[in-house]
Scaffold this active site. Sequence first.
Site, PDB file in Angstrom:
ATOM      1  N   TYR A   1     -18.050  -9.952  -4.983  1.00  0.00           N
ATOM      2  CA  TYR A   1     -18.254  -9.392  -3.390  1.00  0.00           C
ATOM      3  C   TYR A   1     -18.973  -8.213  -3.390  1.00  0.00           C
ATOM      4  O   TYR A   1     -18.614  -7.111  -4.170  1.00  0.00           O
ATOM      5  CB  TYR A   1     -16.817  -9.290  -2.743  1.00  0.00           C
ATOM      6  CG  TYR A   1     -16.669  -9.114  -1.391  1.00  0.00           C
ATOM      7  CD1 TYR A   1     -17.169  -9.935  -0.413  1.00  0.00           C
ATOM      8  CD2 TYR A   1     -16.328  -7.593  -0.955  1.00  0.00           C
ATOM      9  CE1 TYR A   1     -17.095  -9.595   1.063  1.00  0.00           C
ATOM     10  CE2 TYR A   1     -16.505  -7.446   0.377  1.00  0.00           C
ATOM     11  CZ  TYR A   1     -16.792  -8.398   1.344  1.00  0.00           C
ATOM     12  OH  TYR A   1     -16.711  -7.847   2.667  1.00  0.00           O
TER      13      TYR A   1
ATOM     14  N   HIS B   1      11.340   3.084   3.106  1.00  0.00           N
ATOM     15  CA  HIS B   1      10.471   4.236   3.365  1.00  0.00           C
ATOM     16  C   HIS B   1       9.085   3.741   4.088  1.00  0.00           C
ATOM     17  O   HIS B   1       8.861   4.197   5.405  1.00  0.00           O
ATOM     18  CB  HIS B   1      10.141   5.046   2.038  1.00  0.00           C
ATOM     19  CG  HIS B   1       9.607   6.281   2.145  1.00  0.00           C
ATOM     20  ND1 HIS B   1       9.606   7.303   1.015  1.00  0.00           N
ATOM     21  CD2 HIS B   1       9.036   6.882   3.053  1.00  0.00           C
ATOM     22  CE1 HIS B   1       8.782   8.243   1.385  1.00  0.00           C
ATOM     23  NE2 HIS B   1       8.569   8.249   2.781  1.00  0.00           N
TER      24      HIS B   1
ATOM     25  N   HIS C   1      -0.310   7.652   1.926  1.00  0.00           N
ATOM     26  CA  HIS C   1       1.126   7.130   2.064  1.00  0.00           C
ATOM     27  C   HIS C   1       1.174   7.065   3.699  1.00  0.00           C
ATOM     28  O   HIS C   1       0.561   7.774   4.534  1.00  0.00           O
ATOM     29  CB  HIS C   1       2.289   8.195   1.889  1.00  0.00           C
ATOM     30  CG  HIS C   1       3.294   8.123   2.226  1.00  0.00           C
ATOM     31  ND1 HIS C   1       4.178   6.695   2.267  1.00  0.00           N
ATOM     32  CD2 HIS C   1       4.386   8.859   3.110  1.00  0.00           C
ATOM     33  CE1 HIS C   1       5.412   6.967   2.789  1.00  0.00           C
ATOM     34  NE2 HIS C   1       5.544   8.230   3.184  1.00  0.00           N
TER      35      HIS C   1
ATOM     36  N   ASP D   1      -7.272 -11.378  -2.682  1.00  0.00           N
ATOM     37  CA  ASP D   1      -9.032 -10.621  -3.011  1.00  0.00           C
ATOM     38  C   ASP D   1      -8.496  -9.036  -3.263  1.00  0.00           C
ATOM     39  O   ASP D   1      -8.868  -8.573  -4.265  1.00  0.00           O
ATOM     40  CB  ASP D   1      -9.563 -10.820  -1.864  1.00  0.00           C
ATOM     41  CG  ASP D   1     -10.301 -12.060  -1.371  1.00  0.00           C
ATOM     42  OD1 ASP D   1     -10.470 -12.778  -2.386  1.00  0.00           O
ATOM     43  OD2 ASP D   1     -10.907 -12.171  -0.358  1.00  0.00           O
TER      44      ASP D   1
ATOM     45  N   SER E   1       1.970  18.967   1.811  1.00  0.00           N
ATOM     46  CA  SER E   1       2.676  17.734   2.398  1.00  0.00           C
ATOM     47  C   SER E   1       3.833  17.820   1.512  1.00  0.00           C
ATOM     48  O   SER E   1       3.972  18.143   0.480  1.00  0.00           O
ATOM     49  CB  SER E   1       1.646  16.532   2.448  1.00  0.00           C
ATOM     50  OG  SER E   1       2.830  15.502   2.202  1.00  0.00           O
TER      51      SER E   1
ATOM     52  N   SER F   1       1.538  20.279   5.358  1.00  0.00           N
ATOM     53  CA  SER F   1       2.982  19.540   5.923  1.00  0.00           C
ATOM     54  C   SER F   1       3.041  19.928   7.329  1.00  0.00           C
ATOM     55  O   SER F   1       2.830  20.952   7.959  1.00  0.00           O
ATOM     56  CB  SER F   1       4.100  20.415   4.970  1.00  0.00           C
ATOM     57  OG  SER F   1       5.111  19.561   5.783  1.00  0.00           O
ATOM     58  N   GLY F   2       3.415  18.767   8.262  1.00  0.00           N
ATOM     59  CA  GLY F   2       3.639  18.966   9.531  1.00  0.00           C
ATOM     60  C   GLY F   2       2.619  19.487  10.509  1.00  0.00           C
ATOM     61  O   GLY F   2       2.907  19.629  11.619  1.00  0.00           O
TER      62      GLY F   2
ATOM     63  N   HIS G   1       3.788   5.168   7.278  1.00  0.00           N
ATOM     64  CA  HIS G   1       4.623   4.302   7.508  1.00  0.00           C
ATOM     65  C   HIS G   1       4.468   3.210   8.654  1.00  0.00           C
ATOM     66  O   HIS G   1       4.854   2.921   9.572  1.00  0.00           O
ATOM     67  CB  HIS G   1       5.722   5.307   8.320  1.00  0.00           C
ATOM     68  CG  HIS G   1       6.238   6.433   7.456  1.00  0.00           C
ATOM     69  ND1 HIS G   1       6.620   7.505   8.118  1.00  0.00           N
ATOM     70  CD2 HIS G   1       6.436   6.774   5.997  1.00  0.00           C
ATOM     71  CE1 HIS G   1       7.009   8.271   7.136  1.00  0.00           C
ATOM     72  NE2 HIS G   1       6.856   7.708   6.030  1.00  0.00           N
TER      73      HIS G   1
END
Length: 228
Positions: free
Chosen positions: A222, A168, A103, A128, A82, A53-54, A105
């Site tokens: 593919y 979020h 995850h 696809d 995290s 985390s951080g 943003h």
Amino acid sequence: MTIAQDVTSQITRLRQHVADLHRELPRNALVVWTAGNVSARVPDADLLVIKPSGVGYDELSADNMVVADLDGNLVDGAYKPSSDTAAHAYVYRHMPHIGGVVHTHSTYATAWSARGEAIPCVLTAMADEFGGEIPVGPFALIGDDSIGRGIVETLSGHRSPAVLMRSHGVFTIGRSARDAVKAAVMCEDVARTVHIARQLGTPLPIEEHHIDALYARYQNVYGQSQPA
């Protein structure tokens, strides 16, 4: 918790792999500062590897990746996991075929999530990779497994490996952590393109049978076949 020797060797490999994959997030402009994370399931163990985390992306290394159990509890590492670890852990508990979670943003995809709007399937690249629209998941607070529940509820039975958690950001899943990173990159790419298309007019939807055909070809034909 005692970790078996064969699992320890897997963890050592995954710590490096997950650290390396984190570099793809700023490289593809999917994160800023310390936001975002990649995790990988540890094979044959109820464990995951995730970033601390951080901690800034330039400071991430195999040594500071952390190991948590599938309840989100720290098992090994010198740093706190995290803040999204509980969400990742919930996904692994309830989607046993998933090997990686990401995850971000990222700007355009998160803008869609802020509107609570799914990204419509108007591009062959979306058909696809996502097999249809990229759906919106429910609003959920950070810190417990509420986000994880929303991810699983939204993506269960859905072909998309990406979900826009409302207000979020983006969560993606994959058979491996690398697959989940790819889905995050592709999600932002199509979110941007569809946004620009809507500034020019109304994007044209792709018919469902064409989406099915494109998805089947991309998933099964593919690329290069695996060596025997």
